[in-house]
Motif scaffolding. Structure first.
Motif, short mmCIF file in Angstrom:
data_model
loop_
_atom_site.label_atom_id
_atom_site.label_comp_id
_atom_site.label_asym_id
_atom_site.label_seq_id
_atom_site.Cartn_x
_atom_site.Cartn_y
_atom_site.Cartn_z
N PRO A 157 0.85 -1.10 0.00
CA PRO A 157 0.03 0.01 -0.13
C PRO A 157 0.87 0.96 0.02
N VAL A 158 2.24 1.13 0.14
CA VAL A 158 2.75 2.39 0.16
C VAL A 158 3.75 2.52 -1.02
N VAL A 159 4.35 1.61 -1.67
CA VAL A 159 5.39 2.04 -2.76
C VAL A 159 4.66 2.04 -4.13
N THR A 160 3.63 1.21 -4.16
CA THR A 160 3.21 1.31 -5.76
C THR A 160 2.39 2.52 -5.88
N LEU A 161 1.52 3.12 -5.00
CA LEU A 161 0.61 4.06 -5.23
C LEU A 161 1.40 5.30 -4.54
N GLN A 162 1.87 6.18 -5.52
CA GLN A 162 2.57 7.46 -4.85
C GLN A 162 1.37 8.40 -5.15
N CYS A 163 1.45 9.44 -3.85
CA CYS A 163 0.36 10.41 -4.12
C CYS A 163 1.02 11.62 -4.89
N ARG A 164 0.25 12.13 -5.72
CA ARG A 164 0.37 12.81 -6.85
C ARG A 164 -0.16 14.31 -6.76
N GLY A 165 -0.94 14.74 -5.57
CA GLY A 165 -1.20 15.89 -5.23
C GLY A 165 -0.11 17.03 -5.16
N ARG A 166 -0.56 18.35 -5.26
CA ARG A 166 0.54 19.24 -5.21
C ARG A 166 0.54 19.55 -3.60
N ARG A 167 1.89 19.30 -3.43
CA ARG A 167 2.18 19.51 -1.78
C ARG A 167 3.77 19.59 -1.83
N GLU A 168 4.04 19.94 -0.59
CA GLU A 168 5.48 20.16 -0.15
C GLU A 168 5.71 18.57 -0.32
N PRO A 169 7.24 18.22 -0.58
CA PRO A 169 7.51 16.93 -0.63
C PRO A 169 7.33 16.44 1.17
N GLY A 170 7.03 15.33 1.52
CA GLY A 170 7.05 14.83 2.74
C GLY A 170 5.97 15.72 3.95
N ASP A 171 4.95 16.04 3.27
CA ASP A 171 3.84 16.70 3.78
C ASP A 171 2.56 16.08 3.59
N LEU A 172 1.71 16.61 4.48
CA LEU A 172 0.11 16.22 4.37
C LEU A 172 -0.40 16.94 3.19
N CYS A 173 -1.14 15.92 2.20
CA CYS A 173 -1.54 16.43 1.03
C CYS A 173 -2.79 17.27 1.09
N ASN A 174 -3.89 16.45 1.57
CA ASN A 174 -5.25 17.19 1.63
C ASN A 174 -5.79 17.59 0.16
N ALA A 175 -5.15 17.29 -0.87
CA ALA A 175 -5.66 17.74 -2.01
C ALA A 175 -7.11 17.32 -2.35
N CYS A 176 -7.25 16.11 -2.00
CA CYS A 176 -8.62 15.50 -2.29
C CYS A 176 -9.53 15.89 -1.17
N ILE A 177 -9.37 16.70 -0.23
CA ILE A 177 -10.24 16.53 0.85
C ILE A 177 -11.53 17.12 0.58
N ASN A 178 -11.54 18.00 -0.33
CA ASN A 178 -12.94 18.98 -0.65
C ASN A 178 -13.18 18.62 -2.24
#
Lengths: 149, 229
Positions: B200-221
């Motif tokens: 669940p970690v290495v295959t699907l990478q989060c591609r939202g716009r965010r600072e590397p190593g930060d919480l993304c929350n792009a999909c929250i709304n």
């Protein structure tokens, strides 16, 4: 071969892996890579599982250890009573850090989180002998006994 | 078919042939105020999913033995008047227990777990989606950049489904990691890639716009379909 005998004796157990590894370690002093591979093959347990068990328990060591195993308790009670100073003293005398073996192969120095004998703290164990109420001053004479018997 | 509603009005009492449920084999319990009778030996997670209740999981997979490692599937189990948090994927159903799958306590615990997991592996899309889904907007822990949450899916996949056992857990505590024996390339690994597929970690990478190593929350709304997954 000794290892084969141990494996045959314990094969009937429900989970034979840990008893087998413990007995082999008793004889050989440590678990070598070839031993672990052999055990895995003979018990038909995946090598990854045998290696996992051997690295999980602190009772197993994968490196050859010295003749005398020094085990210093660093539990809460012993720590409060000054086991840190004894550790520093031992490190200075032996020239090794916890988990290492001296160059001449006489001592292996390890620390433990509690020996269960807090009333005797700070407590140290060499082989099967226990030394309670340790002080940095006592360390010298005890170590000397083991160097020149 | 292990499910039978206790409410005779719903099933009419005769909807399922007798063949499918033997009375001795059933256990009745309450999940989210609904009384159900399920087969003995099922876990709470299986029973709840059977009823259509969603419980988030990470280390659970239908084809593998339950592990109980990620604790994301925690539910509140009330037994003899005492409430306790239990991992539903390993807890077998028992007569008369009451289960709350989404109480405040459970939600709070799950959010904490996701927060801790994300702080160790912020690049995982699975984890970022979970965080957005739960409405987590702040991580209170120091962010790291690991690529393993030690869920054990790959280890079980390799051993149970691929019949290989090339990888396993080594060491313990903070040093615990998934690796091959002696850190050498395994002779029995066939390179099937099942471990990568299930991770669940290495295959699907989060591609939202965010600072590397930060919480993304792009999909929250955002509605998931708008986001173009």
């Amino acid at each position: 071969m000794d290892i084969d005998k141990i494996i045959d004796e314990n094969k009937g157990l429900k989970i034979p892996l840990i008893p087998v590894l413990l007995k082999i370690q008793e004889i050989e002093g440590f678990l070598s890579e070839s031993t672990i591979r052999h055990v895995s093959r003979r018990l038909s347990i995946p090598l990854s599982q045998v290696f996992g068990v051997a690295t999980f328990y602190s009772a197993f060591n994968l490196k050859p250890s010295g003749v005398n195993k020094i085990c210093l308790c660093e539990g809460t009670a012993c720590h409060v009573k000054g086991s840190t100073r004894i550790r520093e003293k031992l490190e200075r005398i032996l020239g090794v850090k916890p988990g290492e073996t001296t160059k001449d192969g006489i001592f292996t120095f390890t620390t433990i989180n509690c020996m269960g004998a807090c009333a005797m703290g700070p407590i140290m164990k060499i082989g099967t002998e226990y030394f309670g109420k340790m002080t940095p001053g006592k360390v010298d004479s005890i170590i000397k006994e083991y160097i020149s018997p | 078919m292990p499910f039978k509603s206790t409410d005779e009005n719903i099933t009419g009492g005769k909807d399922f042939p007798d063949l499918y449920y033997e009375e001795d084999n059933l256990v009745s319990l309450t999940i989210d105020r609904q009384k159900v009778r399920v087969e003995k030996g099922m876990t709470i997670l299986e029973a709840a999913r059977w009823m259509g209740i969603k419980i988030p999981t990470l280390c659970y997979h239908e084809g593998l033995t339950p592990w109980g490692g990620c604790r994301l599937c925690v539910v509140e189990v009330i037994k003899r008047g005492r409430s306790k948090l239990e991992a539903s994927c390993t807890y077998p159903v028992a007569e008369g227990i009451q289960v709350k799958t989404n109480s405040e306590k459970v939600q709070k615990t799950r959010r904490m777990i996701v927060e801790l997991l994300i702080s160790s592996c912020p690049n995982s899309r699975t984890l970022q989606d979970l965080a957005s889904g739960m409405g987590i907007t702040e991580i209170r822990f120091k962010m790291e950049d690991n690529d393993c949450i030690l869920c054990g899916l790959c280890v079980r996949m390799c051993k149970e489904q691929m019949m290989s056992g090339g990888i396993g857990f080594i060491n313990r505590g903070a040093k615990r990691e998934v690796s091959t024996p002696f850190h050498k390339s395994s002779e029995i690994c066939r390179g099937c890639g099942a471990c990568m597929y299930i991770c669940p970690v290495v295959t699907l990478q989060c591609r939202g716009r965010r600072e590397p190593g930060d919480l993304c929350n792009a999909c929250i709304n955002v509605c998931p379909t708008d986001f173009g997954f």
